[in-house]
Design an enzyme around this catalytic site. Structure first.
Site, PDB file in Angstrom:
ATOM      1  CG  HIS A  74      -0.070   6.206   3.570  1.00  0.00           C
ATOM      2  ND1 HIS A  74      -0.276   5.564   2.366  1.00  0.00           N
ATOM      3  CD2 HIS A  74      -0.680   5.432   4.508  1.00  0.00           C
ATOM      4  CE1 HIS A  74      -0.976   4.459   2.568  1.00  0.00           C
ATOM      5  NE2 HIS A  74      -1.233   4.359   3.869  1.00  0.00           N
ATOM      6  CD  GLU A  75      -0.789   6.459   8.496  1.00  0.00           C
ATOM      7  OE1 GLU A  75      -1.952   6.261   8.905  1.00  0.00           O
ATOM      8  OE2 GLU A  75      -0.141   5.580   7.909  1.00  0.00           O
TER       9      GLU A  75
ATOM     10  CG  HIS B  40      -5.461   6.062   5.621  1.00  0.00           C
ATOM     11  ND1 HIS B  40      -6.054   5.169   4.744  1.00  0.00           N
ATOM     12  CD2 HIS B  40      -4.201   5.583   5.852  1.00  0.00           C
ATOM     13  CE1 HIS B  40      -5.195   4.202   4.453  1.00  0.00           C
ATOM     14  NE2 HIS B  40      -4.073   4.428   5.101  1.00  0.00           N
TER      15      HIS B  40
ATOM     16  CD  GLU C 252      -2.932   0.954   3.498  1.00  0.00           C
ATOM     17  OE1 GLU C 252      -1.808   1.414   3.230  1.00  0.00           O
ATOM     18  OE2 GLU C 252      -3.561   1.294   4.503  1.00  0.00           O
TER      19      GLU C 252
END
Length: 274
Positions: A133-134, A137, A195
């Protein structure tokens, strides 16, 4: 000032771009290269005091575990965007058992706190979801996008002083950029669109790296159970979560399972030392 405002509006229109991977329209007043350079300074400013406190990469086994997982995710990230192979990919493990957090700045510099691993008793599959997920980004240029939004909302301070030459040296402007990169990369919440985008990219990165996609909704269920859905942790303050988010991720699982079950060899990218 009217002319300046018109120029800003025209510049904003010209700075619209499509997000990598998803194609979502983004405001890009700040080039990704600038966000990466600012994040380099921000990363050092964030980790240096932690290192001086003796709280950086203390557990060799945990560091090796995080590196092994993250190196497989980074290899998949590079397949999405081959130009990111030149990024300074590295991950730090911050020894802070009370903090549930993780982040990735522009350019691939990452950190995860021991608290999120230990308090939630994360499996490798769940750590992969956090770091995937990071990384998502960074892949989607979210730091540059958020810096652009901050710049557009504070024109007089962030742009006007530069154009008018009334404030600061180049060194001061560099420090301002680094401070902004720290704020948007670590402290402030991402938008819901960002997100959702990171969720979608992250679960696929993890599945293609050989990690079970069922861990994605399970991770957020654990987070909400441990801290409540109102964000009583650093990770939830910058990553708004809830049951609906877990449900959305669960709906993605069936389309991710084939990637996870693919029997091919999973590539590994050697990370640099944080």
């Amino acid at each position: 000032m009217k002319l300046f405002g018109i120029c800003l509006m025209l510049g904003a229109l010209a700075a619209c771009a499509d997000a990598p991977v998803t194609g979502r329209n983004q405001l890009m007043l700040v080039p990704e290269s600038q966000a990466i350079e600012a994040s380099k300074d921000a990363y050092a400013a964030t980790l240096d005091p932690i290192a001086k406190q003796g709280k950086l990469n203390n557990d060799a086994a945990l560091k090796a575990r995080v590196n092994a997982i993250t190196s497989r995710l980074v290899a998949q990230a590079i397949l999405y965007r081959p130009e990111t192979e030149s990024w300074d990919w590295q991950v730090a493990v911050i020894d802070d058992p009370k903090t549930l957090n993780a982040w990735c700045m522009a350019g691939g510099r990452m950190a995860i706190y021991t608290g999120i691993i230990q308090q939630l008793e994360l499996t490798d599959d769940e750590i992969a979801q956090v770091m995937g997920h990071e990384i998502a980004h960074a892949l989607a240029k979210h730091t540059a996008e958020r810096m652009s939004t901050a710049m557009a909302s504070d024109v007089a301070l962030q742009i006007g002083s530069v154009l008018l030459g009334s404030r600061g040296t180049a060194g001061q402007l560099t420090m301002q950029a680094a401070a902004m990169a720290t704020t948007v990369g670590v402290q402030l919440p991402n938008s819901r669109k960002q997100e959702s985008e990171a969720d979608r990219i992250g679960i696929e990165l993890a599945a293609k790296a050989g990690y079970d996609p069922h861990a994605a909704p399970r991770l957020w269920q654990k987070m909400v159970a441990a801290t409540g859905s109102t964000g009583k942790s650093d990770f939830l303050s910058t990553h708004p979560a809830g049951e609906k988010r877990a449900e959305t991720l669960a709906a993605l699982v069936p389309s991710m399972v084939p990637y996870y079950q693919d029997g091919s060899v999973r590539p590994v990218y050697p990370l640099k030392n944080a």
